[in-house]
Design a protein around this motif. Structure first.
Motif, PDB file in Angstrom:
ATOM      1  N   PHE A  88       3.127  -8.622  14.484  1.00  0.00           N
ATOM      2  CA  PHE A  88       4.279  -8.110  13.739  1.00  0.00           C
ATOM      3  C   PHE A  88       4.079  -8.265  12.231  1.00  0.00           C
ATOM      4  CE2 PHE A  88       8.350  -8.933  11.616  1.00  0.00           C
ATOM      5  CZ  PHE A  88       8.975  -7.719  11.854  1.00  0.00           C
ATOM      6  N   ILE A  89       3.683  -9.462  11.795  1.00  0.00           N
ATOM      7  CA  ILE A  89       3.517  -9.705  10.357  1.00  0.00           C
ATOM      8  C   ILE A  89       2.349  -8.889   9.806  1.00  0.00           C
ATOM      9  CG2 ILE A  89       2.993 -11.466   8.624  1.00  0.00           C
ATOM     10  CD1 ILE A  89       4.495 -13.471  10.304  1.00  0.00           C
ATOM     11  N   ALA A  90       1.284  -8.716  10.594  1.00  0.00           N
ATOM     12  CA  ALA A  90       0.145  -7.904  10.144  1.00  0.00           C
ATOM     13  C   ALA A  90       0.564  -6.456   9.940  1.00  0.00           C
ATOM     14  CB  ALA A  90      -0.989  -7.990  11.157  1.00  0.00           C
ATOM     15  N   ILE A  91       1.408  -5.934  10.835  1.00  0.00           N
ATOM     16  CA  ILE A  91       1.888  -4.555  10.694  1.00  0.00           C
ATOM     17  C   ILE A  91       2.718  -4.413   9.429  1.00  0.00           C
ATOM     18  CG2 ILE A  91       3.455  -2.839  11.694  1.00  0.00           C
ATOM     19  CD1 ILE A  91       2.459  -3.702  14.446  1.00  0.00           C
ATOM     20  N   VAL A  92       3.568  -5.398   9.161  1.00  0.00           N
ATOM     21  CA  VAL A  92       4.376  -5.368   7.941  1.00  0.00           C
ATOM     22  C   VAL A  92       3.475  -5.372   6.706  1.00  0.00           C
ATOM     23  CG1 VAL A  92       6.043  -6.661   6.549  1.00  0.00           C
ATOM     24  CG2 VAL A  92       6.389  -6.437   9.014  1.00  0.00           C
ATOM     25  N   PHE A  93       2.448  -6.232   6.725  1.00  0.00           N
ATOM     26  CA  PHE A  93       1.546  -6.319   5.574  1.00  0.00           C
ATOM     27  C   PHE A  93       0.834  -4.997   5.318  1.00  0.00           C
ATOM     28  CE2 PHE A  93      -2.920  -6.828   4.306  1.00  0.00           C
ATOM     29  CZ  PHE A  93      -2.729  -7.239   2.991  1.00  0.00           C
ATOM     30  N   PHE A  94       0.224  -4.424   6.366  1.00  0.00           N
ATOM     31  CA  PHE A  94      -0.533  -3.192   6.165  1.00  0.00           C
ATOM     32  C   PHE A  94       0.374  -2.019   5.826  1.00  0.00           C
ATOM     33  CE2 PHE A  94      -3.742  -5.563   8.694  1.00  0.00           C
ATOM     34  CZ  PHE A  94      -4.778  -5.467   7.772  1.00  0.00           C
ATOM     35  N   PHE A  95       1.631  -2.078   6.253  1.00  0.00           N
ATOM     36  CA  PHE A  95       2.584  -1.040   5.843  1.00  0.00           C
ATOM     37  C   PHE A  95       2.850  -1.129   4.346  1.00  0.00           C
ATOM     38  CE2 PHE A  95       7.042   0.001   4.887  1.00  0.00           C
ATOM     39  CZ  PHE A  95       7.024   1.364   5.178  1.00  0.00           C
ATOM     40  N   LEU A  96       3.116  -2.340   3.855  1.00  0.00           N
ATOM     41  CA  LEU A  96       3.343  -2.518   2.417  1.00  0.00           C
ATOM     42  C   LEU A  96       2.084  -2.210   1.616  1.00  0.00           C
ATOM     43  CD1 LEU A  96       5.406  -5.853   2.455  1.00  0.00           C
ATOM     44  CD2 LEU A  96       6.268  -3.553   2.001  1.00  0.00           C
ATOM     45  N   PHE A  97       0.937  -2.636   2.139  1.00  0.00           N
ATOM     46  CA  PHE A  97      -0.310  -2.453   1.417  1.00  0.00           C
ATOM     47  C   PHE A  97      -0.710  -0.981   1.329  1.00  0.00           C
ATOM     48  CE2 PHE A  97      -4.996  -2.569   1.057  1.00  0.00           C
ATOM     49  CZ  PHE A  97      -5.088  -3.301  -0.119  1.00  0.00           C
ATOM     50  N   SER A  98      -0.237  -0.160   2.273  1.00  0.00           N
ATOM     51  CA  SER A  98      -0.607   1.253   2.273  1.00  0.00           C
ATOM     52  C   SER A  98      -0.155   1.950   1.000  1.00  0.00           C
ATOM     53  CB  SER A  98      -0.009   1.955   3.494  1.00  0.00           C
ATOM     54  OG  SER A  98       1.416   1.937   3.444  1.00  0.00           O
ATOM     55  N   ASN A 100       0.040   0.576  -2.018  1.00  0.00           N
ATOM     56  CA  ASN A 100      -0.913   0.182  -3.051  1.00  0.00           C
ATOM     57  C   ASN A 100      -2.275   0.828  -2.830  1.00  0.00           C
ATOM     58  OD1 ASN A 100      -1.772  -1.254  -5.336  1.00  0.00           O
ATOM     59  ND2 ASN A 100      -2.524  -2.940  -4.090  1.00  0.00           N
ATOM     60  N   ALA A 101      -2.682   0.957  -1.566  1.00  0.00           N
ATOM     61  CA  ALA A 101      -3.975   1.548  -1.241  1.00  0.00           C
ATOM     62  C   ALA A 101      -4.028   3.011  -1.659  1.00  0.00           C
ATOM     63  CB  ALA A 101      -4.246   1.415   0.255  1.00  0.00           C
ATOM     64  N   ASN A 102      -2.954   3.742  -1.419  1.00  0.00           N
ATOM     65  CA  ASN A 102      -2.912   5.154  -1.809  1.00  0.00           C
ATOM     66  C   ASN A 102      -3.038   5.306  -3.321  1.00  0.00           C
ATOM     67  OD1 ASN A 102      -2.587   5.931   0.861  1.00  0.00           O
ATOM     68  ND2 ASN A 102      -0.362   5.907   0.750  1.00  0.00           N
ATOM     69  N   GLU A 103      -2.378   4.414  -4.064  1.00  0.00           N
ATOM     70  CA  GLU A 103      -2.448   4.475  -5.515  1.00  0.00           C
ATOM     71  C   GLU A 103      -3.863   4.158  -6.001  1.00  0.00           C
ATOM     72  OE1 GLU A 103      -1.323   5.102  -9.387  1.00  0.00           O
ATOM     73  OE2 GLU A 103      -0.268   5.571  -7.531  1.00  0.00           O
ATOM     74  N   GLN A 104      -4.511   3.184  -5.391  1.00  0.00           N
ATOM     75  CA  GLN A 104      -5.882   2.842  -5.767  1.00  0.00           C
ATOM     76  C   GLN A 104      -6.836   3.994  -5.465  1.00  0.00           C
ATOM     77  OE1 GLN A 104      -7.137  -0.835  -4.023  1.00  0.00           O
ATOM     78  NE2 GLN A 104      -5.492  -2.037  -4.916  1.00  0.00           N
ATOM     79  N   ALA A 105      -6.639   4.657  -4.335  1.00  0.00           N
ATOM     80  CA  ALA A 105      -7.489   5.791  -3.982  1.00  0.00           C
ATOM     81  C   ALA A 105      -7.340   6.920  -5.000  1.00  0.00           C
ATOM     82  CB  ALA A 105      -7.135   6.295  -2.582  1.00  0.00           C
ATOM     83  N   ARG A 106      -6.122   7.175  -5.447  1.00  0.00           N
ATOM     84  CA  ARG A 106      -5.900   8.217  -6.448  1.00  0.00           C
ATOM     85  C   ARG A 106      -6.554   7.860  -7.777  1.00  0.00           C
ATOM     86  NH1 ARG A 106      -0.704   8.597  -3.941  1.00  0.00           N
ATOM     87  NH2 ARG A 106       0.137   7.050  -5.397  1.00  0.00           N
ATOM     88  N   LYS A 107      -6.483   6.588  -8.160  1.00  0.00           N
ATOM     89  CA  LYS A 107      -7.098   6.160  -9.417  1.00  0.00           C
ATOM     90  C   LYS A 107      -8.618   6.309  -9.370  1.00  0.00           C
ATOM     91  CE  LYS A 107      -3.538   2.878 -10.949  1.00  0.00           C
ATOM     92  NZ  LYS A 107      -3.242   1.448 -11.238  1.00  0.00           N
TER      93      LYS A 107
END
Length: 355
Positions: A88-98, A100-107
């Protein structure tokens, strides 16, 4: 069926009207399907988000090793199952991190596009463009200096060496002359030549193995797109899968240092709860940074707190002295980082091969 009985809508077995729940299957008698009930059932069924989560969360954060110890001792219904809490906590983390990940990919895509555009633009520059280029170069030098100073603790570079590198005349040339392919390859890509001809110019031969041909094909794909965001996104998408291999390896290290302290399953229980704590800390960091950037030193302190938590968890779970817990915890940490490094390399390679 008597008058004071009703039929369960779920299992269709009769039971007394006085019962609030079916004694056969446990479903509530008056189970009206409201929006709240639908939402709660979805969360509880798939993520086990019930009262046990709240009973488990505070001990997880404030009592290192407590949940693992109680679970091994037999209290397995009072607190949330370690694997369920971790998931459960891992799913929450990767949801929030997604986000930030999208923004890093765009940069990354934007940065690579600017570099390639600057390298291929051969027209004469006006005075204004020359001045703008000088300004950008100065900013790049300052950014490079700050990065090198921050990493000096790992690289061992002195201030004099950093100054020599950043202030050198070759700085701009080294920064701008980025060539990921040969001149022949670049020319073939510009005229939209067939992939077979481009791959031949890159050195691929018909006798090469399927694996080597795949490497060439992926590199050509990158040269054509001039974007690295897709690779980074694939890397992030692969990390959750990699964690299912990393966690058992971490438990194996625990078993190596605590051979006489229970079965391997006990070490897995400890690992599930410990990694759940790690993902909780990272979720908090990511969540805060999504709202407002926090200083790097705060990030460093929070990450260092994970090691302190680990030592305390070992002390409580295995019930050994502080000295033994610190020594074993330090050794496990030092042995675990090379494993993480190798896994990271494998994930990066996988991301490149299948992005």
């Amino acid at each position: 069926m008597s008058a004071n009985q009703t039929t369960c809508k779920n299992c269709e077995n009769p039971f007394d009207n006085d019962f609030s729940y079916c004694p056969h299957c446990g479903q509530k008698q008056n189970h009206e399907l409201t929006l709240g009930v639908l939402f709660y059932n979805t969360i509880s069924n798939y993520f086990s988000f019930d009262a046990r989560f709240f009973k488990s969360f505070i001990p997880l954060m404030l009592k290192p090793g407590f949940l693992a110890r109680k679970f091994v001792e037999g209290k397995r219904l009072l607190y949330l199952h370690p694997a369920q809490m971790y998931l459960f906590i891992a799913i929450v983390f990767f949801f929030l991190f997604s986000f930030n990940a999208n923004e890093q990919a765009r940069k990354i895509d934007k940065g690579l596009s600017e570099v390639f555009e600057e390298n291929t633009n051969k027209k004469d520059l006006t005075d204004e463009e020359v001045q703008a280029k000088i300004t950008r170069d100065s900013l790049d030098r300052e950014k490079a200096r700050a990065t090198l100073q921050k990493m000096s603790i790992y690289s061992g570079m002195t201030e004099q060496q950093i100054d020599s590198l950043v202030n050198g005349e070759d700085f701009s040339n080294q920064k701008n002359n980025i060539s990921l392919g040969s001149a022949e390859t670049d020319s073939l890509i510009k005229i939209n030549a067939p992939d077979k001809e481009i791959l031949k110019s890159m050195g691929m031969q018909e006798t090469d193995s399927a694996f080597k041909k795949r490497l060439y094909a992926q590199w050509l794909k990158f040269l054509k797109s001039k974007q690295g965001g897709s690779i980074l996104q694939t890397f992030y998408d692969t990390v959750p899968i990699a964690m299912f291999f990393v966690l058992p390896l971490f438990a194996l290290l625990l078993k190596l240092f605590y051979r006489k302290s229970g079965r391997y399953a006990h070490q897995l229980v400890f690992s599930f709860y410990f990694f759940a704590f790690i993902f909780t800390v990272f979720s908090i960091l990511v969540g805060i940074n999504l709202i407002k950037d926090i200083p790097d030193w705060i990030d460093t302190i929070l990450v260092f707190s994970i090691f302190i938590y680990f030592i305390m968890a070992l002390k409580r779970f295995y019930q050994q002295s502080w000295i033994k817990s610190f020594f074993k915890g330090s050794m496990i940490t030092m042995m675990f980082f090379p494993i993480l490094f190798l896994v990271a390399i494998a994930v990066v390679f996988f991301a490149f091969m299948f992005y």
